[in-house]
Every structure is written in C-alpha cells, then in structure tokens.
Design a protein around this motif. Sequence first.
Motif, PDB file in Angstrom:
ATOM      1  N   ALA A  55      -1.889  15.752  -3.329  1.00 12.34           N
ATOM      2  CA  ALA A  55      -2.218  16.849  -4.234  1.00 12.34           C
ATOM      3  C   ALA A  55      -2.905  16.341  -5.495  1.00 12.34           C
ATOM      4  N   ALA A  56      -2.613  15.100  -5.861  1.00 17.89           N
ATOM      5  CA  ALA A  56      -3.239  14.492  -7.039  1.00 17.89           C
ATOM      6  C   ALA A  56      -4.560  13.807  -6.702  1.00 17.89           C
ATOM      7  N   GLY A  57      -4.989  13.925  -5.440  1.00 11.09           N
ATOM      8  CA  GLY A  57      -6.268  13.342  -5.040  1.00 11.09           C
ATOM      9  C   GLY A  57      -6.171  11.969  -4.430  1.00 11.09           C
ATOM     10  N   GLY A  58      -4.964  11.478  -4.184  1.00  9.31           N
ATOM     11  CA  GLY A  58      -4.796  10.161  -3.598  1.00  9.31           C
ATOM     12  C   GLY A  58      -4.631  10.212  -2.095  1.00  9.31           C
ATOM     13  N   GLN A  59      -4.392   9.043  -1.514  1.00 13.10           N
ATOM     14  CA  GLN A  59      -4.179   8.930  -0.076  1.00 13.10           C
ATOM     15  C   GLN A  59      -2.781   8.376   0.180  1.00 13.10           C
ATOM     16  N   GLY A  60      -2.009   9.109   0.983  1.00 11.72           N
ATOM     17  CA  GLY A  60      -0.661   8.678   1.305  1.00 11.72           C
ATOM     18  C   GLY A  60      -0.405   8.762   2.794  1.00 11.72           C
ATOM     19  N   LEU A  61       0.569   8.000   3.250  1.00  7.93           N
ATOM     20  CA  LEU A  61       0.951   7.979   4.664  1.00  7.93           C
ATOM     21  C   LEU A  61       2.455   7.854   4.749  1.00  7.93           C
ATOM     22  N   LEU A  62       3.095   8.731   5.488  1.00  6.36           N
ATOM     23  CA  LEU A  62       4.533   8.636   5.721  1.00  6.36           C
ATOM     24  C   LEU A  62       4.791   7.716   6.903  1.00  6.36           C
ATOM     25  N   VAL A  63       5.622   6.697   6.695  1.00  5.43           N
ATOM     26  CA  VAL A  63       5.973   5.771   7.774  1.00  5.43           C
ATOM     27  C   VAL A  63       7.501   5.688   7.856  1.00  5.43           C
ATOM     28  N   ARG A  64       8.066   6.280   8.888  1.00  5.89           N
ATOM     29  CA  ARG A  64       9.511   6.246   9.068  1.00  5.89           C
ATOM     30  C   ARG A  64       9.894   4.971   9.793  1.00  5.89           C
ATOM     31  N   ALA A  65      10.801   4.216   9.212  1.00  6.19           N
ATOM     32  CA  ALA A  65      11.270   2.989   9.845  1.00  6.19           C
ATOM     33  C   ALA A  65      12.552   2.538   9.180  1.00  6.19           C
TER      34      ALA A  65
END
Length: 249
Positions: A55-65
């Motif tokens: 939402a702030a214009g960045g790039q994120g990735l959820l990694v469950r481990a």
Amino acid sequence: MTAPSLAGRTALVTGSGRNIGRAIALALAAEGARVAVNVRASVAEGQAVVDEIQAAGGQGLLVRADVTQRAEVDAMLAAVLARFGRLDVLVNNASVRAEAPFHTLPYAQWRSAFDLTVDGAFHCTQAAFDALCRSPAGTIVNISGMTASTGAPGRAHVVAAKAALEGLTRALAHEFAPHGVTVNCVSPGLVDTVRSGAAPRHHAASATLLGRRGQPGEIAAAVTWLAGDGGRFVTGQVLHVNGGAFLGG
C-alpha cells in the motif's frame, strides 16, 4: 531528493508478522528494499504486513516457514530468490519470550528456545550463505535482547539462547568477512509490544536513563542503519538499543 538507501536490495525478516519483526520489515521497505515477510503460523498477520508494504508502494512477499525445520527454510529461500532474484539482508528475529521459573522449567520449553532462536538462525543463515555472498552489500542482523547481558528471573531458557545467538554473531562475522558480508546483533531493551503487558520487575521502564520503554520502530531504525551503506564498516558487534538501561538505576 535522494534515492532510498536500500533501493534494489532484497531483505528477509523472520518472525515478522508482529511487533519488532513487523517494524523491521516496514522500515526496510520504507528504505526501498523488497521484503520477504516470514511467519510460522500467523499467515493473516504476515499478509497484513505485506499489504501495508504494498500500500505504501513497496514490494513484499509472504513466506510461511518454520525456521526450525531445514526443509521449510530451504523452500523459503528458494521462494525469495524465485520472486526477487537475490538476497542482500537477512534478519534473524524469530524468538520465544515465555517465562517460567528455572526449577519448574520443562526441558521441552528450554529446548524450544534454542530451536527457534539459535537453530533457526543457523538454518536461515546457512541456507542464505551463497545468496548473501553474491550480494555487493550482504548483511546479517540477529536480534537478541538485553537480558542476554543482564540475566533475568524466569527467563533462563531465553537468556541462554539469546546469549548463544550473540556468540554466533561474533563467530559468523569472521566467516563471512572474506565475502564482504557484515554480521551484527541488535539487542533491544524493554520495548512496547502487543505481548508486553505489565512489565516484569527486571524490565521496569524506570531503570532506563530515558525513563520509558522503547518503540519497535526504534529497534527497526538500528537494523536499517546496519543494513544500509552507513553500516558497511561495522561487523561482529552487539548494538544495544535500550534507553541507557545499563546505566540506569
């Protein structure tokens, strides 16, 4: 206007669905890093952090481990590299904080502190070795805690595990230095989090020179500095962010 200090870099923050880990993930993203947000079970919390980054214009990735399980850690690193193509910053933040008197401390609880804090850092750092060494600015930041230096009642398992993590930090600084990778530790004092509740006596805010608890963002700021260009000549150190607690009453 200057470019964000971590633009083009990729970071992985373990245990980053809430509290200090969340603040670190958001701070790294605010400086331009693409951030992999790791959770073990709280997928909704992790996704909320990713959504906030995006939402702030960045790039994120959820990694469950589960960082105590090497196969899951290897899969997590593979997912990060598949999405972003590189890894520059690893923050080993996953930890446990439950208290129990030593004389009644179950061995399983003792073991779980080492499994998550020390073994988790071992698995993640070893799995990330090649990727970090390929980075022109490889950075590892481990998150310990003030009681690793002071001790605390009811926290023998946590204190011992955090102290081991600080020792691991110093050892890895030697091993990673030939590859240009810095390895440091940030040691928070008492910090306002959703799990703090009433402060234990050994964590009284009045014991700090500043007379208050810290905020998760203040810990995140220290991590972000170590991950940026300003921290490139710092390695093998434990940075205490505790409001002067060692000097307080």
